[in-house]
Structure formats: C-alpha cells, structure tokens
Design a protein around this motif. Sequence first.
Motif, PDB file in Angstrom:
ATOM      1  N   PRO A 199      32.876  69.143 -59.858  1.00 13.88           N
ATOM      2  CA  PRO A 199      34.336  69.172 -60.050  1.00 13.88           C
ATOM      3  C   PRO A 199      34.868  68.091 -60.965  1.00 13.88           C
ATOM      4  CG  PRO A 199      33.771  69.521 -57.742  1.00 13.88           C
ATOM      5  CD  PRO A 199      32.492  69.143 -58.439  1.00 13.88           C
ATOM      6  N   ALA A 200      34.143  66.964 -61.079  1.00  6.14           N
ATOM      7  CA  ALA A 200      34.649  65.860 -61.909  1.00  6.14           C
ATOM      8  C   ALA A 200      34.609  66.163 -63.398  1.00  6.14           C
ATOM      9  CB  ALA A 200      33.836  64.591 -61.623  1.00  6.14           C
ATOM     10  N   LEU A 201      33.968  67.263 -63.804  1.00  7.40           N
ATOM     11  CA  LEU A 201      33.901  67.575 -65.235  1.00  7.40           C
ATOM     12  C   LEU A 201      35.290  67.660 -65.851  1.00  7.40           C
ATOM     13  CD1 LEU A 201      32.264  68.437 -67.763  1.00  7.40           C
ATOM     14  CD2 LEU A 201      32.572  70.799 -67.005  1.00  7.40           C
ATOM     15  N   PHE A 202      36.224  68.249 -65.145  1.00  3.58           N
ATOM     16  CA  PHE A 202      37.560  68.444 -65.705  1.00  3.58           C
ATOM     17  C   PHE A 202      38.328  67.124 -65.746  1.00  3.58           C
ATOM     18  CE2 PHE A 202      36.239  72.320 -63.424  1.00  3.58           C
ATOM     19  CZ  PHE A 202      36.017  73.119 -64.532  1.00  3.58           C
ATOM     20  N   ASP A 203      37.957  66.182 -64.871  1.00  8.69           N
ATOM     21  CA  ASP A 203      38.543  64.835 -64.964  1.00  8.69           C
ATOM     22  C   ASP A 203      37.979  64.088 -66.171  1.00  8.69           C
ATOM     23  OD1 ASP A 203      39.957  65.274 -62.592  1.00  8.69           O
ATOM     24  OD2 ASP A 203      38.278  64.586 -61.358  1.00  8.69           O
ATOM     25  N   VAL A 207      41.168  67.871 -68.705  1.00  7.65           N
ATOM     26  CA  VAL A 207      41.673  69.236 -68.867  1.00  7.65           C
ATOM     27  C   VAL A 207      41.987  69.812 -67.490  1.00  7.65           C
ATOM     28  CG1 VAL A 207      41.165  71.553 -69.717  1.00  7.65           C
ATOM     29  CG2 VAL A 207      40.314  69.556 -70.956  1.00  7.65           C
ATOM     30  N   SER A 208      43.111  70.484 -67.375  1.00  4.59           N
ATOM     31  CA  SER A 208      43.509  71.111 -66.119  1.00  4.59           C
ATOM     32  C   SER A 208      43.805  72.586 -66.350  1.00  4.59           C
ATOM     33  CB  SER A 208      44.755  70.432 -65.536  1.00  4.59           C
ATOM     34  OG  SER A 208      44.511  69.061 -65.311  1.00  4.59           O
ATOM     35  N   PRO A 209      43.653  73.428 -65.335  1.00  2.00           N
ATOM     36  CA  PRO A 209      43.985  74.852 -65.487  1.00  2.00           C
ATOM     37  C   PRO A 209      45.463  75.032 -65.829  1.00  2.00           C
ATOM     38  CG  PRO A 209      42.680  74.476 -63.493  1.00  2.00           C
ATOM     39  CD  PRO A 209      43.080  73.123 -64.007  1.00  2.00           C
ATOM     40  N   VAL A 210      45.753  76.054 -66.620  1.00  2.00           N
ATOM     41  CA  VAL A 210      47.151  76.368 -66.934  1.00  2.00           C
ATOM     42  C   VAL A 210      47.757  77.244 -65.851  1.00  2.00           C
ATOM     43  CG1 VAL A 210      46.945  76.119 -69.416  1.00  2.00           C
ATOM     44  CG2 VAL A 210      46.383  78.305 -68.370  1.00  2.00           C
ATOM     45  N   VAL A 211      46.905  77.913 -65.113  1.00  2.07           N
ATOM     46  CA  VAL A 211      47.345  78.728 -63.978  1.00  2.07           C
ATOM     47  C   VAL A 211      46.429  78.392 -62.808  1.00  2.07           C
ATOM     48  CG1 VAL A 211      47.730  81.054 -63.092  1.00  2.07           C
ATOM     49  CG2 VAL A 211      48.119  80.580 -65.510  1.00  2.07           C
ATOM     50  N   GLY A 212      46.995  78.154 -61.641  1.00  2.00           N
ATOM     51  CA  GLY A 212      46.173  77.848 -60.479  1.00  2.00           C
ATOM     52  C   GLY A 212      45.691  76.411 -60.490  1.00  2.00           C
ATOM     53  N   GLY A 261      41.683  79.427 -60.583  1.00  2.00           N
ATOM     54  CA  GLY A 261      42.493  79.027 -61.721  1.00  2.00           C
ATOM     55  C   GLY A 261      42.006  79.578 -63.037  1.00  2.00           C
ATOM     56  N   VAL A 262      42.843  79.392 -64.059  1.00  2.00           N
ATOM     57  CA  VAL A 262      42.561  79.824 -65.428  1.00  2.00           C
ATOM     58  C   VAL A 262      42.670  78.603 -66.330  1.00  2.00           C
ATOM     59  CG1 VAL A 262      43.273  81.297 -67.339  1.00  2.00           C
ATOM     60  CG2 VAL A 262      43.458  82.137 -64.992  1.00  2.00           C
ATOM     61  N   MET A 263      41.648  78.378 -67.144  1.00  2.00           N
ATOM     62  CA  MET A 263      41.630  77.213 -68.026  1.00  2.00           C
ATOM     63  C   MET A 263      42.545  77.432 -69.233  1.00  2.00           C
ATOM     64  SD  MET A 263      39.883  75.267 -66.245  1.00  2.00           S
ATOM     65  CE  MET A 263      39.819  73.849 -67.346  1.00  2.00           C
ATOM     66  N   PRO A 264      42.913  76.361 -69.948  1.00  2.00           N
ATOM     67  CA  PRO A 264      43.849  76.487 -71.077  1.00  2.00           C
ATOM     68  C   PRO A 264      43.264  77.322 -72.222  1.00  2.00           C
ATOM     69  CG  PRO A 264      43.620  74.205 -70.385  1.00  2.00           C
ATOM     70  CD  PRO A 264      42.542  74.967 -69.691  1.00  2.00           C
ATOM     71  N   PRO A 265      44.134  77.858 -73.079  1.00  2.00           N
ATOM     72  CA  PRO A 265      43.640  78.598 -74.253  1.00  2.00           C
ATOM     73  C   PRO A 265      42.760  77.704 -75.125  1.00  2.00           C
ATOM     74  CG  PRO A 265      45.997  78.957 -73.950  1.00  2.00           C
ATOM     75  CD  PRO A 265      45.606  77.879 -72.983  1.00  2.00           C
ATOM     76  N   GLY A 266      41.654  78.260 -75.571  1.00  2.00           N
ATOM     77  CA  GLY A 266      40.745  77.526 -76.445  1.00  2.00           C
ATOM     78  C   GLY A 266      39.705  76.703 -75.722  1.00  2.00           C
ATOM     79  N   PHE A 267      39.872  76.457 -74.432  1.00  2.00           N
ATOM     80  CA  PHE A 267      38.876  75.665 -73.697  1.00  2.00           C
ATOM     81  C   PHE A 267      37.691  76.552 -73.349  1.00  2.00           C
ATOM     82  CE2 PHE A 267      36.952  73.990 -69.818  1.00  2.00           C
ATOM     83  CZ  PHE A 267      36.716  72.679 -70.182  1.00  2.00           C
ATOM     84  N   ALA A 268      36.494  76.154 -73.806  1.00  2.00           N
ATOM     85  CA  ALA A 268      35.287  76.939 -73.553  1.00  2.00           C
ATOM     86  C   ALA A 268      34.076  76.040 -73.376  1.00  2.00           C
ATOM     87  CB  ALA A 268      35.051  77.928 -74.699  1.00  2.00           C
ATOM     88  N   PHE A 269      34.302  74.799 -72.934  1.00  2.00           N
ATOM     89  CA  PHE A 269      33.200  73.854 -72.770  1.00  2.00           C
ATOM     90  C   PHE A 269      32.377  74.228 -71.531  1.00  2.00           C
ATOM     91  CE2 PHE A 269      31.238  70.011 -71.182  1.00  2.00           C
ATOM     92  CZ  PHE A 269      30.713  69.451 -72.320  1.00  2.00           C
ATOM     93  N   PRO A 270      31.058  74.112 -71.631  1.00  2.00           N
ATOM     94  CA  PRO A 270      30.238  73.725 -72.786  1.00  2.00           C
ATOM     95  C   PRO A 270      30.034  74.878 -73.764  1.00  2.00           C
ATOM     96  CG  PRO A 270      28.862  74.082 -70.860  1.00  2.00           C
ATOM     97  CD  PRO A 270      30.263  74.242 -70.386  1.00  2.00           C
TER      98      PRO A 270
END
Length: 894
Positions: A199-203, A207-212, A261-270
Amino acid sequence: MNLAALLRRRLRALFRRSAVEREMTNELAFHFELEKQERMRAGASSAEAHRATIHAFGGVDHVKEAYRDARGTRPLENLIQDLRYGVRILRRNPLFAAAAVTALGLALGAALAVFNVVNGVLLRPLPYRDPERINIIWLAWRWDDGNVSQLPLSSGSYSDIERDSRSFDAMAAFRAWPYAIAESPDAEREAVAGARVTPALFDVLGVSPVVGRAFTRAEAVPGGPNVALISHDLWQRKFGGSRDIIGKRIYLGDAPFTLTGVMPPGFAFPRGAELPAPFQFGTRTDVWTPLVFESSDVSNYGVQNLVAVGKLSERCGTGRCSASAAQAELTTVLRRNIPLNDQPKSAYKLVSMAEQAAARVRRPLLILLGAVAFVLAIAAANVTSLVIGRVHARERELAVRSALGAARGRLARQLVTENLVLCLLGMAVGLTLAFWGTKVVLLLVPGSLPRADDVGFDWRVLSVAGLLALIAALGFGVAAAYAARLRFTRAAVSVSRTRRVLVMTEVALSLILLIGAALLTRSFISLQQVRPGFDPSNALTARVTIPLVGRPQPLVDGARWSATFDHIIARLASAPGIVAAGGVVTLPLSGAFENGGVRPVGKVYENGRNPSAQVQIVAGDYFGAARIRLVAGRVFDASDDQSGRASMIVNRKFAREHFGSEADALGREVTALFEWARDRPPRVIVGVVDDVKTVSLDGDAPPQVYVPLSQLPAYALTLVVRVSGADPLAALPLVRQTVHEVHSSATLKEIRTFESVVADSLAPQRFNMTLIATFAVLALVLAFVGLYGVLALMVAQRRREIGVRLALGATPATVVRALLGEGLRVVAVGVTIGLAGALAVTRVLSSMLYGVSTTDGSVFAGAAAFVGLVAVLATWIPARRASQVDPRTALAAE
C-alpha cells in the motif's frame, strides 16, 4: 505619472494608433489656431499670422515627430513597421520565401520532434510528487566473470531494509502480476497488465485515486479482503466511467475482488519499458492489488522477484538525506543480514527512478539529437546562402535606400527584421511538422520507449523553438548585412567565397550523416541475417495464463497447471494443419528471461563461485515447434513426468563450459538450485541442443538449461504452434477455441507470429536506422538545393562573361566543363572534410553496430561516391543552362 498609467498610455499608442494620431492632429490644430488668433488680435493679417505661427511651431510634422518620440513607443513602432515591410518583401518573392521556409520548417520540424522525445524521456520530471527523491533499490551482484547485474530483491531483503533503514520516508515493493478482468463470473475476461504492490507505493509516488480510495495496510495482510484499484483508462473502457462501480465486486481470474478506487488519468506505474525486461511488466499497468507477505516471507532470501522503491527522507540528522548517505546505510543493513560468503559479491544499489527509466535509451537519443543538429546546421547554411543570394538581387534597392540617407545600422536592422519574419514562419511550419513527427517517432517504437506517455509539447519545447528561430534570424540578418556591406564596397569575391564555404559545410555534414545511416543500415541487415538458433517462420505464438486465487503454489497446484497445458498442446498437435505444438515459459527474444543457479555433480569450483544458466521451462514438442536442432541425446517425452527421473536438456555452450563436449554431457547430473522444492535430487542431462539467442540477436547465447513443465510447473506458458501453411495467424481461431474449451477462464494475450517476435526485438535498431537515414536523406536534399543555388547564382552573375566566351568561339561543352569544374572543386573539398569528420564522429556509433566497423571502407567509399553523383547532378543542371545562353541576348542585356 505612475507606471501603470504610463504602460496604459504606451499600449494605447501601439494598439490604437489611428485614434491617438487623430487626437494628436486635432490637439495640434487647436493650439495652432489659438496661436494664430492671438497674433491676429495683435494686429497681424490672417496670412501673416499663419506664416508666423508655422515659423513658431517649427513645422507641424516636426512637432508630430517630437510628440511620437516623447511617447516612448518609437522602437516598437519601427519594429512593427519593419515587420510589415518584411512580410511585403516575402510576398513579392514567393519562390525565395517558399524555399527558405520549407528548408527551415523541415529542419526545425525534425529537430523539435527529436527534442520533444528527448525532453519527455530525459529532461521532464517524472509525473510524481518530489520525483528527485524517489529511488529504486537493487541488489547489485558481481558474477564470476566480473560483470555486475542489478537483481530484484527477495522478500527477506526488502523486509530487512524496511525494518532497519531510516533514510526513507516511505518504501514500497511491487511485482508484475497478469490478470483477466470481468464484471461477473460468466462474463468474457479481458487480459490486462497488473501488479501486486504494497500500500505504501502510492505514498512513495504521491498519487491518490481520483475516485474512491487506495487500499490500506490492514487489507494487505494474510487473510485480508480481496481489494483492487484500476486505471482511469480501464475504468473508462471497461466500465464506461461509472462511479457506481466503486465498492462493487469485479472478477480477476476466478476470484472476486472489491473495487476500492480509480487511479488518475495517465497513471500506469509500473510501466514495462522503464524497468528491466525480465520483470515482464506490461506496457501500462491497469490493475493493482495488495502484495501480501506471509510470516515465512520475512526470512526468504532465495526467491528474488520484488522491485523496491523508496522516497528519501526530508531530513537525516541535521540535513536532507542524500543518496550517498542512504547507500551507506543500506550497506550496513546488508552486512547485518546477508550471509558472509555472499557479501563480497553483493551490495544494495540506489538508482534514481528517472535514471532507471532513461538509462537504456539515453545514449541513442543523444546520438539522434546530434544527428538532427547536423540537419539543422545544413538547413541554416542553405538558408544563409539563399539570403546572401537575395541580397545580391536587391543590390539596387539597398543602394537607393542608402543614397537616400538610410544608415548602415538601419539597413542591418531592417534585414534582421525581415529574416525574423522568415524564421517565425519557419518555426510555425516546424512546430506543425514536429507535432506529427513526434507521433511518427513514437509509432516506430510502440511500447519499447520508456516514458512515452510523458512525451508532449511543453514550455521547454516551445522555448527551444523560439530560441532557435531567434538565433537563426540574427544569424541570417548578420549574414545579409555583411553581404550588403561587401556589395557596397564591391567585394563580390568575398560574398562568392562565403557561399562556397557554406556549400562545403553542407556537403561535409550531409556526407557524415549518410555514412552514419549506411553503417546502421549495414548493421541492421547483418542482424537480420543472424541465425537465432530457431526457425521463426510459419509459427504462431500466444501466451496462455491460468488465473490464480492468491499467490502461486506450484507444489499444490502444479499438477493441475501441467495437465491443463498438456491437454491444450496435445489437442493442437493433433489438429489438421498443425505441424508441431509446444510451449515455453519465456519466449526467446521476447525480452524476458530467467536465470538460475546450477552445480554439476562432481565438479569442484573455486570458493564462492556460483555457476548459473538461463532456465527455460518447456512443454510438448517445443523443440520441434521452434525447430531448435537436437545435437546429442533426446528431447523430452512422456517419461519425463513428475513420477519419472528428474531430467534436463542443455545447450552446446553449457555442455562445453562444464563438461568439455556435447557427448560428454549426456548422462551427467546437475543440481538445480531453482527447484520449487528443496532437497530435490540432481537432474540428469538427457539431451544437448543448439545455442539459442534469447536476449538479443547481437549478443552471444548464454549457457542454457531446459526442464519439462511436468517437473517444474508454471501457471503461464507461451504456446508455439508451427503450421503447414504460409500464414500462421490462420491457426489463431483454432488456438482460441482449444484454450477456451480446455480452460474457460484462461486468457490469451501477446498473440503474434514468431517472425514478428524476432522483428520486434530489432525495434531499437530499426528506430535508430530509420531516423538517421531520414535525416541523411533530408540533409542530402538540402545540400543538393544549396549547391544548385550557388551554381545558378554564379551563372546569373557571369552571364555576360559566358556570352562573351560563346561569342568568341567557345563551345557549349567547354562552358559546361568549366562550370562543372568549379562546382566539383567545392564538392571535393566538402567530401574530404566530410570523410575526415565521419572518421571521428562515427565512433560514437560503435555500441549500436553489429558486424560492421565504424571505419568500414566500402561504406565510406560508397557514401562519398553517392554524394559525388548528387553533386554532379546539382552542378550539371545550371551548367547546362549556362551553355544555352544566347550571346547576343546576354550582350544586349548589358
């Protein structure tokens, strides 16, 4: 008057000039009339008062000029006037304008397209919070041959670093995990690229989800709920962007997951191109699920399959944490936890995420940027030559303006401004071409260019475009002013010499580019002729993945996986039109490979030496389907199952390195250190096959071992199906149907012919060759135009001389030979300089070449000859026209 009022006044004077001029005229008329009336009241007649008032005012036009100067907008007004005049000049000379703008536009378009890619990949910050603090942590391992590899971490190593390190604010681990997503258990599944992450990857990435919401640490524990995040693109494509999907159940494989949740547009890491190929991440990740550590994982140092990423702390003691300080701390952690005999060979290594993403392509991109700089220089020389020629045509106009009082500085400013208009038009054309050119560049390397999603126009690209246009305008303006000065002083020889030097430069630079393109082309052709150790023709490949619930457990589920793949392969092999069918876990030249430790029984190695080999898990008649030649012994058969003797096939290099010859390897035993279960008995070598290039065509085949899927099961396998017809894709419906009938939840992806796999492995070489060849052709065309322009102008200047010669008895052939000689002397000097320059410059291509030397004589001679032929043509056309001059017309015109 305050600054704001002054600014408003000057802007009004610039953009509402007619109104301001009208107000000034009316005000002057008012004051003139007042002065006149005052003189008439003093007794003067109307005519006398009028004359006296004019004399007192000093002339109305003089007053207006003084008023305009007082407004402080004179320089801008002059600039606007010059720009308008420059536009009129270009409109009156459309051929000159078209030629110059086209040359500039093409060169700027190519340069900006390449710079746009370089900017997105190398210069632009990563799209995460504080990207300069984000680093990837590798285990650097020094092999017995001295080479150092960056290896992933084991769960034990990651746990040690996370527990003991104080240099990071946050740390995370992740690994690739393919998924098949569906909205319901019965719905058709779509294969997507996934990753299991802590879970710490997003920290770490900020980056945070845009939905959820993201999943929490409480959900990333053994026995925790199945939760998932999806990408914005998948959300739009699969679920229509509905917010109602949040909190609902989706299916990944056969397992239900709750979408959080849904990640922001353009986020596709890794993103796969930004990490080493063996990790097998997808081009863009679409699904994220929690990476769960069992209690046994904390002490597991044997399985290395995790990528670790950390964000350096804001403060360490009295200052900000540096990478070097964190590196030193990691060394302490390693010495505390890694066995002593492994410490001399291993070390933790920090690599910034930006450097990791760009490392593989930095050198090729910089070489391409240098190549396109050559094109830009050639275009600049070409346009400079055109501008100087244009000054010659405007000699009378400039002389008249000078005679009427125009100072040399004023004429020079006018010439610079005219060229600024020219360069702005060229910049507009260049930006348009760069926009579409960038798309073409990205199409040449689909999925294999790191940070391709970050490539796009930004302030850097626009600033470079404006800077190049400004530099070009100043350069062309100075050249034009210098040429005009020489014309006024009758130093025409110097002007002619300057244009010849420019043409020499164009020829030299175009020859260097042509030699570079020829070397890359020869190298590419050599690579295409390399025998990879298998036959890719008439074969279809497709990756089949059996969905998992939880983590893979080969000791528990392996027999079921193996039976499924055996059933699929057996049905395909018996189908009409199928010559052979098999499968392999890591397909050669696909970018993926796996290494494993091996120890031949009875062999004694130096202390600490650990022999290794590439490990290939195969099923069915893989060697027949791929047409890998059997050198000695036999291939796997039905006896090589879980109940039979553990077996192994090795390649020729492995046999020779460890046993001396292929024949001596048969029957020998090898302890495999990559077994799923510990304390497995050694494997016996039953066969030896040809060496296979698995990583790249330009590299040597490493030692390789093959083991049967039935003895080392896997949940994903790439099918290799050889067909009797010419079109392997014709077998795709059969493959789809067979896989679906055997296992309805299994997914098919990466469907392509084996030949396309080989072709895709050459994508970087094809990319470099195509772009540099394109630049070379463009440079050659510009050099042709430049040489033609110089000779054409020379013929125009010497028209009377040529007419006199013809009138005195010279033949047209003599005139042609004389002009050809002058042109070819210029070309010969340019070719000589170009050959010398190529000897120095092409050395930077050495790492990009295969099977050809950077000083290949045939390439240098062929390129020089080709440039010579183009030069002869460019020289012959105006020379032939000169030979057709009518002496009477030429002399009468004088």
